[in-house]
Write a protein that holds these residues in place. Structure first.
Motif, PDB file in Angstrom:
ATOM      1  N   ASN A   1       0.921  -2.673 -31.717  1.00 14.73           N
ATOM      2  CA  ASN A   1       1.283  -1.250 -31.072  1.00 14.73           C
ATOM      3  C   ASN A   1       2.757  -1.126 -31.046  1.00 14.73           C
ATOM      4  N   ARG A   2       3.356  -0.486 -32.119  1.00 12.30           N
ATOM      5  CA  ARG A   2       4.865  -0.428 -32.109  1.00 12.30           C
ATOM      6  C   ARG A   2       5.425   0.727 -31.305  1.00 12.30           C
TER       7      ARG A   2
ATOM      8  N   SER B   1       5.457  -3.932 -24.672  1.00 12.68           N
ATOM      9  CA  SER B   1       4.515  -5.049 -25.249  1.00 12.68           C
ATOM     10  C   SER B   1       5.362  -6.048 -26.448  1.00 12.68           C
ATOM     11  N   LYS B   2       4.744  -7.044 -26.296  1.00 13.51           N
ATOM     12  CA  LYS B   2       5.223  -8.116 -27.534  1.00 13.51           C
ATOM     13  C   LYS B   2       4.654  -7.469 -28.824  1.00 13.51           C
ATOM     14  N   GLN B   3       5.468  -7.397 -29.780  1.00 18.74           N
ATOM     15  CA  GLN B   3       5.111  -7.015 -31.276  1.00 18.74           C
ATOM     16  C   GLN B   3       4.682  -7.996 -31.938  1.00 18.74           C
ATOM     17  N   PHE B   4       3.468  -8.283 -31.694  1.00 19.20           N
ATOM     18  CA  PHE B   4       2.793  -9.368 -32.413  1.00 19.20           C
ATOM     19  C   PHE B   4       1.281  -9.313 -32.429  1.00 19.20           C
ATOM     20  N   CYS B   5       0.638  -9.521 -33.434  1.00 16.12           N
ATOM     21  CA  CYS B   5      -0.751  -9.542 -33.511  1.00 16.12           C
ATOM     22  C   CYS B   5      -1.346 -10.934 -32.987  1.00 16.12           C
TER      23      CYS B   5
ATOM     24  N   TYR C   1      -5.470 -23.258 -28.953  1.00 18.21           N
ATOM     25  CA  TYR C   1      -4.370 -22.335 -29.551  1.00 18.21           C
ATOM     26  C   TYR C   1      -4.626 -21.395 -30.332  1.00 18.21           C
ATOM     27  N   ASN C   2      -3.663 -20.466 -30.280  1.00 18.99           N
ATOM     28  CA  ASN C   2      -3.859 -19.149 -31.216  1.00 18.99           C
ATOM     29  C   ASN C   2      -2.623 -18.702 -31.814  1.00 18.99           C
ATOM     30  N   ASN C   3      -2.709 -18.208 -32.894  1.00 17.50           N
ATOM     31  CA  ASN C   3      -1.535 -17.809 -33.733  1.00 17.50           C
ATOM     32  C   ASN C   3      -1.140 -16.395 -33.412  1.00 17.50           C
ATOM     33  N   HIS C   4       0.203 -16.169 -33.154  1.00 14.96           N
ATOM     34  CA  HIS C   4       1.036 -14.997 -33.099  1.00 14.96           C
ATOM     35  C   HIS C   4       1.528 -14.356 -34.262  1.00 14.96           C
ATOM     36  N   TYR C   5       1.130 -13.167 -34.876  1.00 14.76           N
ATOM     37  CA  TYR C   5       1.493 -12.862 -36.247  1.00 14.76           C
ATOM     38  C   TYR C   5       2.392 -11.903 -36.159  1.00 14.76           C
ATOM     39  N   TYR C   6       3.481 -12.097 -36.537  1.00 14.31           N
ATOM     40  CA  TYR C   6       4.690 -10.977 -36.753  1.00 14.31           C
ATOM     41  C   TYR C   6       4.841 -10.589 -37.987  1.00 14.31           C
ATOM     42  N   VAL C   7       4.687  -8.703 -38.155  1.00 13.20           N
ATOM     43  CA  VAL C   7       4.831  -8.145 -39.417  1.00 13.20           C
ATOM     44  C   VAL C   7       6.243  -7.794 -39.616  1.00 13.20           C
TER      45      VAL C   7
END
Length: 213
Positions: A138-139, A144-148, A202-208
């Motif tokens: 949600n840009r 909020s943190k800008q990642f999926c 663990y889970n990944n944070h994806y930054y576009v």
């Protein structure tokens, strides 16, 4: 000199995540190309498209015209185009009546149209994954943190892509500097009903990186 705003391709989240369709990466790429053509079409004939199917094949790096035909008929199945494609024309344009969103929707994800130019390097699966990760960011919410942070099980289930393929294309996207992935430790879950420790996950944070598109 002020930079011109990049042309965007806007796609409903329900399509990106396969909530209302069952699209593979070919279907998704063909839909995106028709969405782009629809956006560029004159307003008075917005839904009537004349497209060069050979251009679509080349642009999406689809090697077999039967694959394109199958994807077009998948779009027909879901109501995006008005008639079945029985054969692709040998010469001239393919004429279609295109409805980009034949259902009610509230949320969309948009990315620069020239992401299509990177398909040569990231593939159609990589192309869709960029949209997928962006759809969970949600840009507009600057707080909020800008990642999926969707888990790989969810990605695999929604896109019908196995985890090995997801990892392969994540590596390709990282190499092309379109995403950054950070491994994130989830909160401690405590104990289950038998007083056994619940293992840390663990889970990944994806930054576009839209600026790299």
């Amino acid at each position: 000199m002020e930079n011109k705003k990049k042309l965007q391709i806007q796609i409903p989240d329900e399509i990106i995540r396969n909530y209302c369709v069952d699209f593979n990466h070919y279907d998704f790429g063909v839909y995106a190309m028709l969405k782009y053509a629809h956006f560029r079409n004159p307003k008075q004939d917005k839904g009537k498209l004349e497209v060069d199917h050979k251009f679509i094949l080349n642009k999406l790096f689809i090697n077999d015209s039967r694959t394109l035909k199958k994807s077009l008929n998948k779009l027909y199945k879901y109501g995006f185009i008005d008639s079945e494609v029985k054969r692709l024309p040998r010469n001239g344009a393919l004429k279609l009546e295109f409805n980009p969103v034949p259902f009610k929707t509230k949320t969309f994800t948009q990315l620069p149209a020239n992401l299509i130019n990177k398909i040569e390097h990231i593939g159609l699966i990589g192309y869709r994954l960029v949209y997928y990760y962006e759809s969970y960011i949600n840009r507009k919410d600057v707080i909020s943190k800008q990642f999926c942070f969707v888990g790989q099980d969810t990605i695999s289930d929604e896109l019908n892509i196995n985890k090995e393929t997801i990892k392969k294309y994540n590596d390709i996207l990282k190499k092309n500097k379109l995403i950054t992935i950070k491994r994130h430790q989830l909160e401690f879950d405590g104990y289950d009903d038998l007083d056994n420790v619940v293992f840390t996950k663990y889970n990944n944070h994806y930054y576009v990186h839209i600026d790299k598109i």
